[in-house]
Design a protein around this motif. Structure first.
Motif, PDB file in Angstrom:
ATOM      1  N   LEU A 125       0.854  -1.122  -0.009  1.00 28.72           N
ATOM      2  CA  LEU A 125       0.229   0.138   0.159  1.00 28.72           C
ATOM      3  C   LEU A 125       0.859   1.289   0.045  1.00 28.72           C
ATOM      4  CD1 LEU A 125      -3.010   1.229   0.082  1.00 28.72           C
ATOM      5  CD2 LEU A 125      -2.692   0.835   2.813  1.00 28.72           C
ATOM      6  N   ALA A 126       2.057   1.287   0.801  1.00 32.26           N
ATOM      7  CA  ALA A 126       2.773   2.284   0.761  1.00 32.26           C
ATOM      8  C   ALA A 126       3.494   2.675  -0.596  1.00 32.26           C
ATOM      9  CB  ALA A 126       3.956   2.137   1.943  1.00 32.26           C
ATOM     10  N   VAL A 127       4.083   1.375  -1.115  1.00 30.25           N
ATOM     11  CA  VAL A 127       4.665   1.546  -2.379  1.00 30.25           C
ATOM     12  C   VAL A 127       3.703   2.176  -3.596  1.00 30.25           C
ATOM     13  CG1 VAL A 127       5.611   0.240  -4.244  1.00 30.25           C
ATOM     14  CG2 VAL A 127       6.308   0.132  -1.903  1.00 30.25           C
ATOM     15  N   TYR A 128       2.364   1.585  -3.586  1.00 27.45           N
ATOM     16  CA  TYR A 128       1.568   2.068  -4.498  1.00 27.45           C
ATOM     17  C   TYR A 128       1.449   3.624  -4.260  1.00 27.45           C
ATOM     18  CZ  TYR A 128      -2.989   3.317  -6.354  1.00 27.45           C
ATOM     19  OH  TYR A 128      -3.871   3.950  -7.102  1.00 27.45           O
ATOM     20  N   ASN A 129       1.264   4.197  -2.701  1.00 25.43           N
ATOM     21  CA  ASN A 129       1.158   5.471  -2.578  1.00 25.43           C
ATOM     22  C   ASN A 129       2.314   6.437  -3.212  1.00 25.43           C
ATOM     23  OD1 ASN A 129      -1.231   6.732  -1.029  1.00 25.43           O
ATOM     24  ND2 ASN A 129      -0.506   4.956   0.020  1.00 25.43           N
ATOM     25  N   ILE A 130       3.274   5.933  -3.006  1.00 27.40           N
ATOM     26  CA  ILE A 130       4.644   6.617  -3.645  1.00 27.40           C
ATOM     27  C   ILE A 130       4.483   6.805  -5.004  1.00 27.40           C
ATOM     28  CG2 ILE A 130       7.108   6.350  -3.878  1.00 27.40           C
ATOM     29  CD1 ILE A 130       7.184   5.050  -1.034  1.00 27.40           C
ATOM     30  N   PHE A 131       4.068   5.596  -5.705  1.00 25.30           N
ATOM     31  CA  PHE A 131       4.273   5.641  -7.241  1.00 25.30           C
ATOM     32  C   PHE A 131       2.841   6.677  -7.675  1.00 25.30           C
ATOM     33  CE2 PHE A 131       6.711   1.647  -7.243  1.00 25.30           C
ATOM     34  CZ  PHE A 131       7.712   2.314  -8.051  1.00 25.30           C
ATOM     35  N   LEU A 132       1.967   6.555  -6.886  1.00 27.66           N
ATOM     36  CA  LEU A 132       0.661   7.477  -7.196  1.00 27.66           C
ATOM     37  C   LEU A 132       1.162   8.846  -6.897  1.00 27.66           C
ATOM     38  CD1 LEU A 132      -2.370   7.341  -7.801  1.00 27.66           C
ATOM     39  CD2 LEU A 132      -2.869   7.451  -5.407  1.00 27.66           C
ATOM     40  N   SER A 133       1.855   9.292  -6.092  1.00 27.17           N
ATOM     41  CA  SER A 133       2.206  10.627  -5.814  1.00 27.17           C
ATOM     42  C   SER A 133       3.077  11.117  -7.111  1.00 27.17           C
ATOM     43  CB  SER A 133       3.190  10.452  -4.593  1.00 27.17           C
ATOM     44  OG  SER A 133       4.520  10.442  -4.741  1.00 27.17           O
ATOM     45  N   ALA A 134       3.845  10.280  -8.060  1.00 29.35           N
ATOM     46  CA  ALA A 134       4.506  10.739  -9.165  1.00 29.35           C
ATOM     47  C   ALA A 134       3.558  11.190 -10.012  1.00 29.35           C
ATOM     48  CB  ALA A 134       5.548   9.705  -9.781  1.00 29.35           C
ATOM     49  N   VAL A 155      13.014  -5.453   5.373  1.00 29.89           N
ATOM     50  CA  VAL A 155      13.024  -4.655   6.507  1.00 29.89           C
ATOM     51  C   VAL A 155      13.920  -3.321   5.752  1.00 29.89           C
ATOM     52  CG1 VAL A 155      13.434  -3.639   8.641  1.00 29.89           C
ATOM     53  CG2 VAL A 155      12.549  -5.811   8.336  1.00 29.89           C
ATOM     54  N   ALA A 156      14.894  -3.682   5.440  1.00 29.52           N
ATOM     55  CA  ALA A 156      15.693  -2.713   4.802  1.00 29.52           C
ATOM     56  C   ALA A 156      14.923  -1.927   3.543  1.00 29.52           C
ATOM     57  CB  ALA A 156      17.151  -3.214   4.117  1.00 29.52           C
ATOM     58  N   ASP A 157      14.449  -2.976   2.615  1.00 29.17           N
ATOM     59  CA  ASP A 157      13.714  -2.465   1.500  1.00 29.17           C
ATOM     60  C   ASP A 157      12.637  -1.352   1.981  1.00 29.17           C
ATOM     61  OD1 ASP A 157      14.565  -3.672  -0.597  1.00 29.17           O
ATOM     62  OD2 ASP A 157      12.556  -4.741  -0.902  1.00 29.17           O
ATOM     63  N   ALA A 158      11.835  -1.495   2.883  1.00 33.98           N
ATOM     64  CA  ALA A 158      10.660  -0.954   3.702  1.00 33.98           C
ATOM     65  C   ALA A 158      11.470   0.470   4.285  1.00 33.98           C
ATOM     66  CB  ALA A 158       9.854  -1.640   4.861  1.00 33.98           C
ATOM     67  N   ARG A 159      12.682   0.375   4.820  1.00 35.78           N
ATOM     68  CA  ARG A 159      13.196   1.430   5.229  1.00 35.78           C
ATOM     69  C   ARG A 159      13.721   2.588   4.017  1.00 35.78           C
ATOM     70  NH1 ARG A 159      16.240  -1.566   9.381  1.00 35.78           N
ATOM     71  NH2 ARG A 159      15.076  -0.940  11.496  1.00 35.78           N
ATOM     72  N   ASP A 160      14.223   1.880   2.984  1.00 36.99           N
ATOM     73  CA  ASP A 160      14.463   2.549   1.752  1.00 36.99           C
ATOM     74  C   ASP A 160      13.339   3.548   1.099  1.00 36.99           C
ATOM     75  OD1 ASP A 160      17.061   1.748   1.791  1.00 36.99           O
ATOM     76  OD2 ASP A 160      17.060   0.383   0.193  1.00 36.99           O
ATOM     77  N   ASP A 161      12.426   2.653   1.198  1.00 38.12           N
ATOM     78  CA  ASP A 161      10.982   3.205   0.717  1.00 38.12           C
ATOM     79  C   ASP A 161      10.619   4.573   1.651  1.00 38.12           C
ATOM     80  OD1 ASP A 161      10.710   1.812  -1.782  1.00 38.12           O
ATOM     81  OD2 ASP A 161       9.658   0.315  -0.576  1.00 38.12           O
ATOM     82  N   LEU A 162      11.018   4.410   2.746  1.00 41.78           N
ATOM     83  CA  LEU A 162      10.343   5.508   3.619  1.00 41.78           C
ATOM     84  C   LEU A 162      11.402   6.827   3.751  1.00 41.78           C
ATOM     85  CD1 LEU A 162       9.062   6.651   6.315  1.00 41.78           C
ATOM     86  CD2 LEU A 162      10.532   5.351   7.903  1.00 41.78           C
ATOM     87  N   LYS A 163      12.809   6.410   3.454  1.00 44.06           N
ATOM     88  CA  LYS A 163      13.595   7.359   3.122  1.00 44.06           C
ATOM     89  C   LYS A 163      13.094   7.990   1.976  1.00 44.06           C
ATOM     90  CE  LYS A 163      18.300   7.294   2.297  1.00 44.06           C
ATOM     91  NZ  LYS A 163      19.623   6.308   2.126  1.00 44.06           N
ATOM     92  N   LEU A 198       1.989  10.971  -0.539  1.00 42.07           N
ATOM     93  CA  LEU A 198       3.328  10.539   0.306  1.00 42.07           C
ATOM     94  C   LEU A 198       3.339  10.464   1.858  1.00 42.07           C
ATOM     95  CD1 LEU A 198       5.737  12.851  -2.161  1.00 42.07           C
ATOM     96  CD2 LEU A 198       5.730  10.199  -2.120  1.00 42.07           C
ATOM     97  N   GLU A 199       2.686  11.473   2.461  1.00 41.57           N
ATOM     98  CA  GLU A 199       2.391  11.430   3.861  1.00 41.57           C
ATOM     99  C   GLU A 199       1.988  10.084   4.456  1.00 41.57           C
ATOM    100  OE1 GLU A 199       1.064  15.485   4.375  1.00 41.57           O
ATOM    101  OE2 GLU A 199       2.985  16.289   4.381  1.00 41.57           O
ATOM    102  N   GLU A 200       0.877   9.719   3.620  1.00 45.20           N
ATOM    103  CA  GLU A 200       0.169   8.558   3.962  1.00 45.20           C
ATOM    104  C   GLU A 200       1.161   7.238   3.825  1.00 45.20           C
ATOM    105  OE1 GLU A 200      -3.541   7.801   2.206  1.00 45.20           O
ATOM    106  OE2 GLU A 200      -3.694   5.723   2.913  1.00 45.20           O
ATOM    107  N   ALA A 201       2.031   7.397   2.847  1.00 45.56           N
ATOM    108  CA  ALA A 201       2.859   6.249   2.567  1.00 45.56           C
ATOM    109  C   ALA A 201       3.865   6.298   3.815  1.00 45.56           C
ATOM    110  CB  ALA A 201       3.766   6.503   1.276  1.00 45.56           C
TER     111      ALA A 201
END
Ligand SMILES: [Zn+2]
Length: 388
Positions: A316-325, A364-372, A339-342
């Motif tokens: 869901l977070a990754v979807y939000n990041i792509f949607l934001s673009a 977990v590192a993947d998720a952290r990279d997405d957060l960054k 993005l704030e929701e992500a």
């Protein structure tokens, strides 16, 4: 396994392995590749490292050549594959240097491994074939070797994953070349825009590591994604053109309801869904993706299936990041909201991932990279829009 699959992963078919020399085929090699190409074969015996004992088998996938299929029920978070990199090469400035390094490392493999590499999908893009033939033509090799190395290089172009970003100084000058790796087993995974397997070729240096993102029934095909999962089908299809196939995954052809039905059924069995509640709209392909992803999160929460919950949050977070673009082009505020929701979703998901897999785990590192990445995108939009 005699035939190569139709589809195969590389990080980016257009960008990743492209060197200056490919863009400018008249450029000559900076080193003499003959030195390496004509070396004597490696003498010491090489141990065979091919092992297909993972929870999947490679077999025919309808309309897609070969694919990987689960040989037992797999649960979200289970490791699917940890494959050591046996063949890598530097991403050099010229094609000849890259080919040089590739051949040098290829010669260290056992004959069985060489045969396996050569049986992988080879890029058939005309510019790849042209550039490969152009470079090899300079070497004056016997025809059999020329054919073998041409095949090897086209397999590399069709299957490489970026494994190391290399080192640059502050002016951008390359100190150590980035490296690409080719993996015998990882190359067999087909693409889906709704992948049930996530992977990383960088988190554990020297290894390609893959994890199930959901519960998977025995016999189901295991798929990764070759591209960023843009919400727009057209955008995904255009990125996939580099592999020469049209994606017919469940997401491109209309959602497959099976996974969600299973989740709902599990909730019903535990009495977590009120009698008469619909839960999953039947054959509703118009349903927005975020609504579907959110439902997965809600069902996983009810079931207290932490593994599924972690990956559902991440999806869901990754979807939000792509949607934001996409939103960014027309509405900065909406892009910021996505993005704030992500960020919020990832901050919820990461502690679950740490609890399940530990602090140093690749997923977990993947998720952290997405957060960054989400934080950086928020900052960039704020800077551009003058928002304090
Ligand atoms: Zn698709």
């Amino acid at each position: 396994m005699a035939e190569p699959p139709v589809t195969n992963p590389v990080e980016d078919p257009v960008d990743a392995p492209t060197t200056d020399a490919m863009q400018n085929p008249v450029e000559e090699p900076a080193v003499d590749p003959m030195d390496v190409l004509m070396e004597d074969p490696v003498e010491e015996p090489v141990q065979n490292t091919i092992d297909y004992s993972e929870p999947f088998e490679v077999r025919e996938s309808e309309g897609k050549g070969l694919g990987c299929f689960a040989t037992r029920d797999i649960f979200a978070g289970n490791q699917i594959l940890l494959e050591k990199c046996r063949l890598s090469c530097g991403n050099y400035r010229t094609r000849a240097q890259t080919m040089d390094d590739l051949v040098k490392n290829y010669k260290k493999l056992s004959q069985e491994e060489k045969n396996e590499y050569l049986s992988l999908y080879a890029s058939n893009k005309w510019e790849h074939v042209r550039d490969t033939n152009h470079t090899l033509a300079q070497f004056g090799l016997p025809i059999e070797e020329k054919e073998e190395y041409a095949r090897l290089y086209l397999v590399y172009l069709g299957n490489c994953f970026a494994v190391d970003d290399g080192v640059r100084d502050k002016d951008g000058t390359i100190l150590v070349e980035a490296r690409d790796g080719i993996y015998l087993k990882a190359s067999r995974f087909n693409h889906s825009c709704d992948p049930n397997v996530t992977y990383s070729a960088m988190q554990i240096p020297g290894y390609w590591a893959a994890t199930a993102t959901r519960n998977i029934k025995k016999g189901t095909e295991l798929c990764i994604t070759y591209i960023p999962l843009f919400p727009s089908r057209e955008k995904r299809q255009s990125r996939l053109r580099g592999w020469g196939f049209t994606c017919r995954c469940t997401r491109c052809e209309g959602w497959d309801e099976d996974y969600d039905k299973d989740l709902l059924e599990a909730c019903r069995m535990r009495g977590l869904v009120p009698e008469g509640a619909e839960g999953i709209p039947q054959e509703d392909n118009e349903e927005p993706e975020h609504a579907r992803l959110r439902r997965r999160v809600e069902l996983a929460k009810k079931l207290q299936w932490q593994h599924t919950l972690f990956f559902s949050y991440h999806d869901l977070a990754v979807y939000n990041i792509f949607l934001s673009a996409d939103l960014r082009r027309t509405d900065a505020d909406e892009a910021l909201t996505a993005l704030e929701e992500a960020v919020h979703i990832l901050e919820t998901a990461i502690p679950i991932g740490v609890q399940l897999y530990g602090d140093n785990d690749a997923t977990v590192a993947d998720a952290r990279d997405d957060l960054k990445s989400a934080h950086q995108k928020i900052q960039r939009i704020k800077d551009e829009e003058g928002i304090v």
